[in-house]
Scaffold this motif. Structure first.
Motif, PDB file in Angstrom:
ATOM      1  N   ARG A  30       0.828  -1.213   0.000  1.00  0.00           N
ATOM      2  CA  ARG A  30       0.000   0.000   0.000  1.00  0.00           C
ATOM      3  C   ARG A  30       0.857   1.254   0.000  1.00  0.00           C
ATOM      4  O   ARG A  30       0.511   2.246  -0.633  1.00  0.00           O
ATOM      5  CB  ARG A  30      -0.975  -0.013   1.153  1.00  0.00           C
ATOM      6  N   TYR A  31       1.978   1.231   0.675  1.00  0.00           N
ATOM      7  CA  TYR A  31       2.858   2.401   0.718  1.00  0.00           C
ATOM      8  C   TYR A  31       3.552   2.611  -0.620  1.00  0.00           C
ATOM      9  O   TYR A  31       3.703   3.744  -1.066  1.00  0.00           O
ATOM     10  CB  TYR A  31       3.887   2.262   1.839  1.00  0.00           C
ATOM     11  N   PHE A  32       3.964   1.533  -1.239  1.00  0.00           N
ATOM     12  CA  PHE A  32       4.631   1.647  -2.547  1.00  0.00           C
ATOM     13  C   PHE A  32       3.663   2.171  -3.594  1.00  0.00           C
ATOM     14  O   PHE A  32       3.989   3.106  -4.331  1.00  0.00           O
ATOM     15  CB  PHE A  32       5.187   0.292  -2.983  1.00  0.00           C
ATOM     16  N   VAL A  33       2.467   1.599  -3.665  1.00  0.00           N
ATOM     17  CA  VAL A  33       1.494   2.008  -4.675  1.00  0.00           C
ATOM     18  C   VAL A  33       1.081   3.458  -4.454  1.00  0.00           C
ATOM     19  O   VAL A  33       1.019   4.260  -5.396  1.00  0.00           O
ATOM     20  CB  VAL A  33       0.269   1.070  -4.690  1.00  0.00           C
ATOM     21  N   LYS A  34       0.819   3.822  -3.222  1.00  0.00           N
ATOM     22  CA  LYS A  34       0.412   5.193  -2.916  1.00  0.00           C
ATOM     23  C   LYS A  34       1.531   6.184  -3.226  1.00  0.00           C
ATOM     24  O   LYS A  34       1.292   7.239  -3.815  1.00  0.00           O
ATOM     25  CB  LYS A  34       0.013   5.298  -1.450  1.00  0.00           C
ATOM     26  N   GLY A  35       2.742   5.854  -2.860  1.00  0.00           N
ATOM     27  CA  GLY A  35       3.869   6.746  -3.106  1.00  0.00           C
ATOM     28  C   GLY A  35       4.238   6.857  -4.572  1.00  0.00           C
ATOM     29  O   GLY A  35       4.593   7.925  -5.055  1.00  0.00           O
ATOM     30  N   ALA A  36       4.171   5.751  -5.302  1.00  0.00           N
ATOM     31  CA  ALA A  36       4.550   5.755  -6.701  1.00  0.00           C
ATOM     32  C   ALA A  36       3.456   6.289  -7.618  1.00  0.00           C
ATOM     33  O   ALA A  36       3.745   6.770  -8.714  1.00  0.00           O
ATOM     34  CB  ALA A  36       4.949   4.347  -7.138  1.00  0.00           C
ATOM     35  N   SER A  37       2.216   6.214  -7.172  1.00  0.00           N
ATOM     36  CA  SER A  37       1.113   6.708  -7.996  1.00  0.00           C
ATOM     37  C   SER A  37       0.989   8.199  -7.795  1.00  0.00           C
ATOM     38  O   SER A  37       0.419   8.945  -8.452  1.00  0.00           O
ATOM     39  CB  SER A  37      -0.198   6.017  -7.631  1.00  0.00           C
TER      40      SER A  37
END
Length: 98
Positions: A91-98
């Protein structure tokens, strides 16, 4: 302890890492979807290609490690790796990268 136990333990560790990698690659696809608009047919095609890649990747690794024999604990290790990634970093990766 038998050296075989150490080898099998290392194989489980590899399987968990492979699960982490596969889940990470799917998140890269999710980030791509979040940044570029897609029609459903392309989403389906991406998912199909991803799962075909996963099937071939996992089969190849299981065949290589197991000398042609299916080791179910390896499949379980891959599942654990994917689940661990999804419950922690995803969730942190997707939120940060999006």
């Amino acid at each position: 302890m038998s050296p075989d136990i150490y080898i099998e333990s290392a194989h489980i560790g590899y399987a968990v890492l492979w699960g982490l990698e596969l889940a990470f690659f799917y998140d890269i696809i999710v980030v791509f979807r979040n940044t570029v608009a897609h029609k459903n047919i392309f989403v389906y095609a991406e998912d199909f290609l991803y799962w075909m890649f996963c099937a071939l990747f996992v089969f190849g690794r299981l065949y290589e490690i197991g000398n042609g024999q299916m080791r179910w604990y390896m499949a379980l290790g891959i599942g654990i790796g994917m689940l661990a990634y999804k419950l922690t970093i995803s969730r942190y990766f997707v939120k940060g990268a999006s």
